[in-house]
Design an enzyme around this catalytic site. Structure first.
Site, short mmCIF file in Angstrom:
data_model
loop_
_atom_site.label_atom_id
_atom_site.label_comp_id
_atom_site.label_asym_id
_atom_site.label_seq_id
_atom_site.Cartn_x
_atom_site.Cartn_y
_atom_site.Cartn_z
N TYR A 175 0.83 -1.22 0.00
CA TYR A 175 0.00 0.00 0.00
C TYR A 175 0.86 1.26 0.00
CZ TYR A 175 -4.04 -2.93 0.19
OH TYR A 175 -4.98 -3.85 -0.16
N ASN A 202 -12.85 2.07 -5.99
CA ASN A 202 -11.46 2.51 -5.98
C ASN A 202 -11.06 3.08 -4.62
OD1 ASN A 202 -11.54 1.79 -8.66
ND2 ASN A 202 -11.82 3.89 -9.40
N VAL A 203 -9.83 2.87 -4.27
CA VAL A 203 -9.34 3.39 -2.99
C VAL A 203 -8.54 4.67 -3.20
CG1 VAL A 203 -9.35 1.12 -1.89
CG2 VAL A 203 -7.28 1.86 -3.09
N ASP A 204 -8.39 5.06 -4.48
CA ASP A 204 -7.68 6.32 -4.72
C ASP A 204 -8.62 7.50 -4.41
OD1 ASP A 204 -8.24 5.60 -8.15
OD2 ASP A 204 -9.13 7.34 -7.15
N HIS A 237 -14.45 0.04 -0.89
CA HIS A 237 -13.32 -0.82 -0.52
C HIS A 237 -12.25 -0.08 0.27
CE1 HIS A 237 -14.51 -3.58 -4.11
NE2 HIS A 237 -15.32 -3.73 -3.06
N GLY A 258 -15.88 1.33 -15.86
CA GLY A 258 -14.55 0.77 -15.63
C GLY A 258 -14.45 -0.27 -14.55
N1 APR Z 1 -11.64 3.39 -19.07
C1 APR Z 1 -12.65 2.65 -18.55
N2 APR Z 1 -12.52 1.35 -18.20
C2 APR Z 1 -11.32 0.78 -18.39
C3 APR Z 1 -10.21 1.48 -18.94
C4 APR Z 1 -10.41 2.85 -19.27
N3 APR Z 1 -9.43 3.61 -19.79
N4 APR Z 1 -9.15 0.63 -18.99
C5 APR Z 1 -9.60 -0.57 -18.51
N5 APR Z 1 -10.89 -0.47 -18.17
C6 APR Z 1 -11.77 -1.50 -17.60
C7 APR Z 1 -11.42 -2.92 -17.95
O1 APR Z 1 -11.97 -3.28 -19.22
C8 APR Z 1 -12.10 -3.68 -16.81
O2 APR Z 1 -13.46 -3.96 -17.11
O3 APR Z 1 -11.68 -1.42 -16.20
C9 APR Z 1 -12.04 -2.68 -15.65
C10 APR Z 1 -11.01 -3.05 -14.61
O4 APR Z 1 -11.41 -4.24 -13.99
P1 APR Z 1 -10.63 -4.73 -12.69
O5 APR Z 1 -9.17 -4.58 -12.91
O6 APR Z 1 -11.19 -6.06 -12.31
O7 APR Z 1 -11.02 -3.63 -11.59
P2 APR Z 1 -12.33 -3.56 -10.72
O8 APR Z 1 -13.51 -4.13 -11.45
O9 APR Z 1 -12.45 -2.18 -10.21
O10 APR Z 1 -11.96 -4.54 -9.48
C11 APR Z 1 -12.89 -4.59 -8.43
O11 APR Z 1 -11.38 -6.03 -7.20
O12 APR Z 1 -9.29 -6.57 -6.48
C12 APR Z 1 -10.46 -5.97 -6.11
O13 APR Z 1 -10.67 -4.34 -4.46
C13 APR Z 1 -10.26 -4.51 -5.77
O14 APR Z 1 -11.82 -2.70 -6.08
C14 APR Z 1 -11.17 -3.78 -6.74
C15 APR Z 1 -12.16 -4.85 -7.14
#
Ligand code: APR
Length: 234
Positions: free
Chosen positions: A53, A87-89, A104, A177
């Site tokens: 982190y 998102n945690v940001d 989260h 996203g």
């Molecule tokens: N704009 C929009 N979406 C995007 C972009 C972009 N420029 N680039 C990638 N993506 C999309 C990908 O296609 C994907 O569907 O963002 C998504 C990212 O998915 P993950 O990496 O699985 O992230 P997320 O869904 O937020 O994960 C959920 O998982 O690990 C845990 O706690 C963590 O909050 C997180 C949770």
């Protein structure tokens, strides 16, 4: 004003240079998720978790909100906007979003191990320390050892219930996203009233119910297209 509820995932911050989790080259390609982001992992090796982190904090302070974050703030001109984020940001807040609910946790915050109601914001809490962004197993604030203020895997998501109440009042619901892999966040869609327009902005969208309008684009481009659809591009 209509209530516009926007649920964001890691893709929202991708254009700010913050790695997503499951895209190729994402965080979970580089780090064993259950070692660095789970309750068991923290119990097993807190030093590794603190450093994971701390590294993400250093990346975050070097990042800026992107045009997508700013587009969401612009929508506040015409809508009562609520952001619910996985998102945690803090990029939504730094862009100027007024109402942000983190499901989260928050990267720039830590909390006391012995009293979870004691939450401290870095670097204020560590002002004067050699690296105010870095915590370790020995970090003590106000006499309390601290942990990341993050919802680890294997832990409850206390803000999910308030998030469902916000989603249930949406007049328009937007998902941006997220791969829809993680629950309960992915279930938020189910709390939106039938008939409420739902949009999903993602360049590589997960499968969603057919009542959802998919905008296959990145966050900034997708939000520009959504603003036009909502008549908010004036
Ligand atoms: N704009 C929009 N979406 C995007 C972009 C972009 N420029 N680039 C990638 N993506 C999309 C990908 O296609 C994907 O569907 O963002 C998504 C990212 O998915 P993950 O990496 O699985 O992230 P997320 O869904 O937020 O994960 C959920 O998982 O690990 C845990 O706690 C963590 O909050 C997180 C949770």
């Amino acid at each position: 004003m209509k209530k516009l509820v926007i649920s964001t995932g890691a893709g929202m911050s991708a254009e700010s240079g913050i790695a997503t989790f499951r895209d190729s080259g994402g965080l979970w390609d580089k780090y064993p998720v259950m070692d660095v982001a789970s309750a068991d992992g923290f119990a097993r090796n807190p030093a590794l978790v603190h450093e994971f982190y701390n590294q993400r904090r250093r990346e975050l302070v070097a990042a800026e909100p992107n045009a997508g974050h700013r587009a969401i703030v612009d929508l506040e001109r015409l809508f009562n906007v609520y952001v619910i984020t996985q998102n945690v940001d803090n990029l939504h807040e730094r862009a100027g979003s007024g109402k942000v609910l983190h499901l989260h946790g928050e990267l720039m915050k830590v909390r006391a191990l012995d009293d979870e109601s004691l939450v401290y914001t870095l670097p204020d809490a560590l002002v004067g320390s050699p690296d105010p962004l870095a915590t370790s197993v020995d970090t003590v604030i106000d006499g309390h050892k601290v942990r990341p203020h993050i919802v680890f895997f294997q832990e409850a998501v206390p803000n999910f219930e308030p998030a469902t109440e916000i989603a249930a009042e949406a007049d328009i619901f937007v998902v941006i996203g997220t791969s829809m892999n993680v629950y309960p966040a992915a279930a938020l869609l189910r709390y939106v009233r039938p008939g409420v327009p739902v949009y999903y902005i993602d360049p590589n969208p997960a499968t969603v119910p057919d009542y959802v309008t998919v905008i296959r684009a990145g966050a900034s481009e997708g939000l520009a297209r959504l603003a036009a659809i909502l008549g908010a591009d004036a």
